[in-house]
Design a protein around this motif. Structure first.
Motif, PDB file in Angstrom:
ATOM      1  N   VAL A  50       0.850  -1.188   0.000  1.00 14.48           N
ATOM      2  CA  VAL A  50       0.000   0.000   0.000  1.00 14.48           C
ATOM      3  C   VAL A  50       0.887   1.239   0.000  1.00 14.48           C
ATOM      4  O   VAL A  50       1.764   1.380   0.853  1.00 14.48           O
ATOM      5  CB  VAL A  50      -0.927   0.046   1.231  1.00 14.48           C
ATOM      6  CG1 VAL A  50      -1.830   1.283   1.160  1.00 14.48           C
ATOM      7  CG2 VAL A  50      -1.779  -1.212   1.327  1.00 14.48           C
ATOM      8  N   ASP A  51       0.646   2.126  -0.958  1.00 13.91           N
ATOM      9  CA  ASP A  51       1.306   3.422  -0.999  1.00 13.91           C
ATOM     10  C   ASP A  51       0.418   4.395  -0.226  1.00 13.91           C
ATOM     11  O   ASP A  51      -0.510   4.992  -0.779  1.00 13.91           O
ATOM     12  CB  ASP A  51       1.482   3.869  -2.455  1.00 13.91           C
ATOM     13  CG  ASP A  51       2.236   5.191  -2.590  1.00 13.91           C
ATOM     14  OD1 ASP A  51       2.415   5.897  -1.579  1.00 13.91           O
ATOM     15  OD2 ASP A  51       2.642   5.511  -3.723  1.00 13.91           O
ATOM     16  N   LEU A  52       0.703   4.546   1.069  1.00 13.43           N
ATOM     17  CA  LEU A  52      -0.157   5.374   1.920  1.00 13.43           C
ATOM     18  C   LEU A  52      -0.122   6.839   1.500  1.00 13.43           C
ATOM     19  O   LEU A  52      -1.167   7.488   1.411  1.00 13.43           O
ATOM     20  CB  LEU A  52       0.264   5.237   3.382  1.00 13.43           C
ATOM     21  CG  LEU A  52       0.047   3.853   4.010  1.00 13.43           C
ATOM     22  CD1 LEU A  52       0.722   3.772   5.369  1.00 13.43           C
ATOM     23  CD2 LEU A  52      -1.437   3.546   4.140  1.00 13.43           C
ATOM     24  N   ASN A  53       1.068   7.358   1.250  1.00  9.60           N
ATOM     25  CA  ASN A  53       1.157   8.746   0.782  1.00  9.60           C
ATOM     26  C   ASN A  53       0.402   8.914  -0.530  1.00  9.60           C
ATOM     27  O   ASN A  53      -0.289   9.921  -0.749  1.00  9.60           O
ATOM     28  CB  ASN A  53       2.616   9.164   0.575  1.00  9.60           C
ATOM     29  CG  ASN A  53       3.470   9.031   1.810  1.00  9.60           C
ATOM     30  OD1 ASN A  53       4.234   8.069   1.927  1.00  9.60           O
ATOM     31  ND2 ASN A  53       3.372   9.965   2.752  1.00  9.60           N
ATOM     32  N   GLY A  54       0.530   7.911  -1.384  1.00  6.65           N
ATOM     33  CA  GLY A  54      -0.137   7.964  -2.679  1.00  6.65           C
ATOM     34  C   GLY A  54      -1.650   8.003  -2.562  1.00  6.65           C
ATOM     35  O   GLY A  54      -2.329   8.670  -3.350  1.00  6.65           O
ATOM     36  N   ALA A  55      -2.180   7.309  -1.563  1.00  5.21           N
ATOM     37  CA  ALA A  55      -3.631   7.281  -1.374  1.00  5.21           C
ATOM     38  C   ALA A  55      -4.173   8.678  -1.090  1.00  5.21           C
ATOM     39  O   ALA A  55      -5.276   9.026  -1.522  1.00  5.21           O
ATOM     40  CB  ALA A  55      -3.988   6.336  -0.226  1.00  5.21           C
ATOM     41  N   PHE A  56      -3.387   9.478  -0.380  1.00  5.77           N
ATOM     42  CA  PHE A  56      -3.810  10.846  -0.086  1.00  5.77           C
ATOM     43  C   PHE A  56      -3.501  11.786  -1.248  1.00  5.77           C
ATOM     44  O   PHE A  56      -4.281  12.697  -1.546  1.00  5.77           O
ATOM     45  CB  PHE A  56      -3.121  11.352   1.190  1.00  5.77           C
ATOM     46  CG  PHE A  56      -3.686  10.755   2.452  1.00  5.77           C
ATOM     47  CD1 PHE A  56      -4.754  11.360   3.106  1.00  5.77           C
ATOM     48  CD2 PHE A  56      -3.171   9.589   2.976  1.00  5.77           C
ATOM     49  CE1 PHE A  56      -5.292  10.812   4.249  1.00  5.77           C
ATOM     50  CE2 PHE A  56      -3.702   9.025   4.137  1.00  5.77           C
ATOM     51  CZ  PHE A  56      -4.773   9.642   4.775  1.00  5.77           C
ATOM     52  N   ALA A  57      -2.362  11.564  -1.911  1.00  3.90           N
ATOM     53  CA  ALA A  57      -1.933  12.463  -2.982  1.00  3.90           C
ATOM     54  C   ALA A  57      -2.678  12.216  -4.287  1.00  3.90           C
ATOM     55  O   ALA A  57      -2.742  13.099  -5.146  1.00  3.90           O
ATOM     56  CB  ALA A  57      -0.429  12.318  -3.213  1.00  3.90           C
ATOM     57  N   ARG A  59      -1.721   9.996  -6.477  1.00  2.63           N
ATOM     58  CA  ARG A  59      -0.717   9.595  -7.462  1.00  2.63           C
ATOM     59  C   ARG A  59       0.358   8.798  -6.727  1.00  2.63           C
ATOM     60  O   ARG A  59       0.480   8.913  -5.500  1.00  2.63           O
ATOM     61  CB  ARG A  59      -0.073  10.823  -8.117  1.00  2.63           C
ATOM     62  CG  ARG A  59       0.522  11.774  -7.113  1.00  2.63           C
ATOM     63  CD  ARG A  59       1.206  12.975  -7.707  1.00  2.63           C
ATOM     64  NE  ARG A  59       1.635  13.900  -6.674  1.00  2.63           N
ATOM     65  CZ  ARG A  59       2.690  13.720  -5.885  1.00  2.63           C
ATOM     66  NH1 ARG A  59       3.443  12.629  -6.035  1.00  2.63           N
ATOM     67  NH2 ARG A  59       3.010  14.597  -4.958  1.00  2.63           N
ATOM     68  N   PRO A  60       1.148   7.989  -7.433  1.00  3.83           N
ATOM     69  CA  PRO A  60       2.202   7.231  -6.758  1.00  3.83           C
ATOM     70  C   PRO A  60       3.212   8.155  -6.084  1.00  3.83           C
ATOM     71  O   PRO A  60       3.644   9.146  -6.669  1.00  3.83           O
ATOM     72  CB  PRO A  60       2.855   6.445  -7.903  1.00  3.83           C
ATOM     73  CG  PRO A  60       1.784   6.353  -8.949  1.00  3.83           C
ATOM     74  CD  PRO A  60       1.031   7.646  -8.868  1.00  3.83           C
ATOM     75  N   VAL A  61       3.564   7.822  -4.836  1.00  5.27           N
ATOM     76  CA  VAL A  61       4.554   8.599  -4.092  1.00  5.27           C
ATOM     77  C   VAL A  61       5.728   7.713  -3.670  1.00  5.27           C
ATOM     78  O   VAL A  61       6.875   8.140  -3.720  1.00  5.27           O
ATOM     79  CB  VAL A  61       3.920   9.272  -2.858  1.00  5.27           C
ATOM     80  CG1 VAL A  61       4.983   9.979  -2.016  1.00  5.27           C
ATOM     81  CG2 VAL A  61       2.832  10.262  -3.280  1.00  5.27           C
ATOM     82  N   ASN A  62       5.427   6.480  -3.288  1.00 10.53           N
ATOM     83  CA  ASN A  62       6.467   5.556  -2.815  1.00 10.53           C
ATOM     84  C   ASN A  62       6.912   4.597  -3.910  1.00 10.53           C
ATOM     85  O   ASN A  62       7.183   3.422  -3.654  1.00 10.53           O
ATOM     86  CB  ASN A  62       5.964   4.790  -1.596  1.00 10.53           C
ATOM     87  CG  ASN A  62       5.903   5.668  -0.349  1.00 10.53           C
ATOM     88  OD1 ASN A  62       6.927   5.992   0.247  1.00 10.53           O
ATOM     89  ND2 ASN A  62       4.689   6.067   0.028  1.00 10.53           N
ATOM     90  N   GLY A  63       6.998   5.116  -5.137  1.00  8.32           N
ATOM     91  CA  GLY A  63       7.342   4.273  -6.272  1.00  8.32           C
ATOM     92  C   GLY A  63       8.690   3.597  -6.141  1.00  8.32           C
ATOM     93  O   GLY A  63       8.841   2.416  -6.482  1.00  8.32           O
ATOM     94  N   GLY A  81      -3.275   2.319  -3.607  1.00  8.52           N
ATOM     95  CA  GLY A  81      -2.874   3.639  -3.136  1.00  8.52           C
ATOM     96  C   GLY A  81      -2.402   4.540  -4.246  1.00  8.52           C
ATOM     97  O   GLY A  81      -1.331   4.336  -4.813  1.00  8.52           O
ATOM     98  N   GLY A  82      -3.220   5.528  -4.602  1.00 10.84           N
ATOM     99  CA  GLY A  82      -2.820   6.515  -5.587  1.00 10.84           C
ATOM    100  C   GLY A  82      -2.880   6.060  -7.024  1.00 10.84           C
ATOM    101  O   GLY A  82      -2.292   6.693  -7.903  1.00 10.84           O
ATOM    102  N   ILE A  83      -3.596   4.983  -7.295  1.00 10.73           N
ATOM    103  CA  ILE A  83      -3.703   4.469  -8.672  1.00 10.73           C
ATOM    104  C   ILE A  83      -5.065   4.891  -9.208  1.00 10.73           C
ATOM    105  O   ILE A  83      -6.082   4.256  -8.909  1.00 10.73           O
ATOM    106  CB  ILE A  83      -3.549   2.934  -8.698  1.00 10.73           C
ATOM    107  CG1 ILE A  83      -2.237   2.524  -8.030  1.00 10.73           C
ATOM    108  CG2 ILE A  83      -3.598   2.421 -10.135  1.00 10.73           C
ATOM    109  CD1 ILE A  83      -2.072   1.027  -7.862  1.00 10.73           C
ATOM    110  N   ARG A  84      -5.076   5.964  -9.993  1.00 15.72           N
ATOM    111  CA  ARG A  84      -6.362   6.550 -10.365  1.00 15.72           C
ATOM    112  C   ARG A  84      -6.504   6.871 -11.842  1.00 15.72           C
ATOM    113  O   ARG A  84      -7.420   7.585 -12.236  1.00 15.72           O
ATOM    114  CB  ARG A  84      -6.628   7.806  -9.508  1.00 15.72           C
ATOM    115  CG  ARG A  84      -6.702   7.453  -8.026  1.00 15.72           C
ATOM    116  CD  ARG A  84      -7.037   8.580  -7.115  1.00 15.72           C
ATOM    117  NE  ARG A  84      -6.831   8.180  -5.725  1.00 15.72           N
ATOM    118  CZ  ARG A  84      -6.811   9.017  -4.702  1.00 15.72           C
ATOM    119  NH1 ARG A  84      -7.008  10.297  -4.899  1.00 15.72           N
ATOM    120  NH2 ARG A  84      -6.598   8.562  -3.474  1.00 15.72           N
ATOM    121  N   ASP A  85      -5.597   6.356 -12.667  1.00 13.94           N
ATOM    122  CA  ASP A  85      -5.763   6.534 -14.112  1.00 13.94           C
ATOM    123  C   ASP A  85      -5.114   5.360 -14.835  1.00 13.94           C
ATOM    124  O   ASP A  85      -4.332   4.607 -14.259  1.00 13.94           O
ATOM    125  CB  ASP A  85      -5.178   7.870 -14.583  1.00 13.94           C
ATOM    126  CG  ASP A  85      -3.708   8.037 -14.229  1.00 13.94           C
ATOM    127  OD1 ASP A  85      -2.899   7.161 -14.585  1.00 13.94           O
ATOM    128  OD2 ASP A  85      -3.363   9.049 -13.591  1.00 13.94           O
TER     129      ASP A  85
END
Length: 239
Positions: A50-57, A59-63, A81-85
């Protein structure tokens, strides 16, 4: 039933939150790739990332951390987490992820879930995170009036690989999963359901397995704390 050891990523570290609160994060390993190897060496069959930062942002943050994990083991891994497109979905699968988990977009853009499931058969799951049976989005920061079961049923014919159901109030609390709600969801849809939130003992896993309808379980904090021994857990589920 498959056990998915969880590696939740915040600021490049493996952490666990308490009931989804970013301010209540406990760092368990500052080297997520090393943690992945620990799970692999213990016999894990899958990893849940889970990319926790990405879930809020959004977009991927902890790539970089995810890529390091993928390079460190041969285990299949799923990531949310952060996967929206579609571009992000394509990018992650091209980098070696086995499965992406779509959560917020399942509420906000269900057409994308259907498009992705058609384009990548068997590689798209839907993450349904709930408080009191109502779906929450954007890193659990926003609550909706959408009932979990209603949303799950809308994706039954989409070709998704699984539904990851998280009871937010149980997550990281070590109080046991919501077996009744997870079983009810699993019985209401034909898509495999994976339980998440509160899985913290062999007894919890046994109860989930005994339902006969739950396809998998995710555990994080209990594995890090030592409350749940991964080798014992895998043996229980294999038996």
């Amino acid at each position: 039933m498959i056990l998915y050891p969880a590696i939740d990523l915040k600021d490049g570290q493996a952490v666990r939150l308490l009931r989804g609160e970013m301010s209540a994060a406990t760092v368990f390993n500052d080297d997520p790739a090393a943690q992945a190897r620990v799970f692999a060496d213990a016999g894990a069959e899958w990893l849940h990332l889970v990319d926790l930062n990405g879930a809020f942002a959004g977009r991927p943050v902890n790539g970089a951390a995810v890529e390091a994990i993928l390079a460190a083991t041969d285990l299949p891994a799923q990531l949310g987490g952060g996967i929206r497109d579609m571009a992000t979905i394509e990018s992650w699968l091209a980098k070696g992820l086995t499965r992406v988990i779509l959560g917020t977009v399942a509420v906000e853009n269900p057409a994308l879930v259907r498009e992705a499931a058609r384009a990548f058969p068997g590689q798209v799951a839907v993450g349904l995170d709930a408080r009191g049976g109502k779906v929450a989005t954007k890193g659990w920061a926003e609550e909706t009036e959408e009932e979990v079961t209603d949303l799950a049923r809308r994706f039954e014919d989409a070709g998704i690989a699984a539904i990851v159901y998280t009871d937010i109030d149980r997550d990281g609390a070590m109080g046991g999963p919501n077996v009744a709600a997870t079983e009810a969801l699993a019985r209401s849809v034909s898509v495999p359901v994976i339980a998440s939130g509160g899985v913290s003992s062999l007894g919890d896993l046994a109860r989930l397995k005994e339902t006969g309808v739950i396809a998998g379980a995710i555990s994080g904090r209990a594995l890090y704390d030592g409350a749940l021994d991964l080798s014992e857990a895998l043996a229980l589920l294999a038996g």
